[in-house]
Design a protein around this motif. Structure first.
Motif, mmCIF file in Angstrom:
data_model
loop_
_atom_site.group_PDB
_atom_site.id
_atom_site.type_symbol
_atom_site.label_atom_id
_atom_site.label_comp_id
_atom_site.label_asym_id
_atom_site.label_seq_id
_atom_site.Cartn_x
_atom_site.Cartn_y
_atom_site.Cartn_z
ATOM 1 N N LEU A 1 2.145 2.606 -5.750
ATOM 2 C CA LEU A 1 1.428 1.743 -4.826
ATOM 3 C C LEU A 1 -0.028 2.167 -4.697
ATOM 4 O O LEU A 1 -0.943 1.335 -4.753
ATOM 5 C CB LEU A 1 2.111 1.758 -3.458
ATOM 6 C CG LEU A 1 1.494 0.924 -2.354
ATOM 7 C CD1 LEU A 1 1.492 -0.553 -2.728
ATOM 8 C CD2 LEU A 1 2.264 1.136 -1.068
ATOM 9 N N THR B 1 -1.898 1.380 -7.966
ATOM 10 C CA THR B 1 -2.045 -0.074 -8.117
ATOM 11 C C THR B 1 -3.172 -0.587 -7.234
ATOM 12 O O THR B 1 -4.004 -1.397 -7.673
ATOM 13 C CB THR B 1 -0.726 -0.790 -7.776
ATOM 14 O OG1 THR B 1 0.285 -0.341 -8.671
ATOM 15 C CG2 THR B 1 -0.873 -2.299 -7.884
ATOM 16 N N GLN B 2 -3.230 -0.114 -5.989
ATOM 17 C CA GLN B 2 -4.295 -0.547 -5.082
ATOM 18 C C GLN B 2 -5.668 -0.081 -5.547
ATOM 19 O O GLN B 2 -6.648 -0.814 -5.437
ATOM 20 C CB GLN B 2 -4.009 -0.062 -3.657
ATOM 21 C CG GLN B 2 -2.893 -0.826 -2.987
ATOM 22 C CD GLN B 2 -3.202 -2.308 -2.893
ATOM 23 O OE1 GLN B 2 -4.236 -2.702 -2.380
ATOM 24 N NE2 GLN B 2 -2.296 -3.126 -3.406
ATOM 25 N N LEU C 1 -6.590 -2.485 -8.348
ATOM 26 C CA LEU C 1 -6.906 -3.831 -7.865
ATOM 27 C C LEU C 1 -8.224 -3.888 -7.103
ATOM 28 O O LEU C 1 -9.020 -4.798 -7.287
ATOM 29 C CB LEU C 1 -5.785 -4.341 -6.956
ATOM 30 C CG LEU C 1 -4.466 -4.689 -7.637
ATOM 31 C CD1 LEU C 1 -3.390 -4.974 -6.596
ATOM 32 C CD2 LEU C 1 -4.634 -5.881 -8.563
ATOM 33 N N ARG C 2 -8.449 -2.918 -6.234
ATOM 34 C CA ARG C 2 -9.642 -2.912 -5.385
ATOM 35 C C ARG C 2 -10.869 -2.323 -6.078
ATOM 36 O O ARG C 2 -11.984 -2.483 -5.619
ATOM 37 C CB ARG C 2 -9.383 -2.098 -4.118
ATOM 38 C CG ARG C 2 -8.312 -2.671 -3.242
ATOM 39 C CD ARG C 2 -8.003 -1.708 -2.124
ATOM 40 N NE ARG C 2 -6.855 -2.151 -1.361
ATOM 41 C CZ ARG C 2 -6.775 -2.105 -0.048
ATOM 42 N NH1 ARG C 2 -7.773 -1.624 0.648
ATOM 43 N NH2 ARG C 2 -5.698 -2.521 0.562
ATOM 44 N N PRO D 1 -8.236 3.050 -1.602
ATOM 45 C CA PRO D 1 -7.801 2.113 -0.568
ATOM 46 C C PRO D 1 -7.800 2.653 0.863
ATOM 47 O O PRO D 1 -7.405 1.955 1.779
ATOM 48 C CB PRO D 1 -6.375 1.757 -0.999
ATOM 49 C CG PRO D 1 -5.910 2.934 -1.753
ATOM 50 C CD PRO D 1 -7.127 3.479 -2.444
#
Length: 65
Positions: free
Chosen positions: A38, A41-42, A45-46, A50
């Motif tokens: 998680l 992945t964040q 993506l960002r 995060p």
């Protein structure tokens, strides 16, 4: 059925921290691998970390004049 490729991620962590984190994750229904997946992945993506990272007030550097 397609086979998903995966890489291994290894990290060193103090045992007490790992145990406490795993206890929290278990209550959330997540594994350590889920949490790491998680997080990464964040980040992807960002294109940024995060979480906001700040120093505790007693460890902050003095203001420059």
């Amino acid at each position: 059925m397609a086979i998903i490729k995966s890489d291994m991620v290894r990290a060193r962590i103090e045992p007490a921290i790992k145990e406490r984190a795993e206890a929290v994750l278990e209550k959330l229904g997540m594994s350590t691998a889920d949490a790491i997946r998680l997080l990464l992945t964040q980040i992807a993506l960002r294109q940024a970390f995060p979480l906001e990272l700040t120093l505790p007030p007693d460890e902050r550097l003095p203001e420059e004049k």
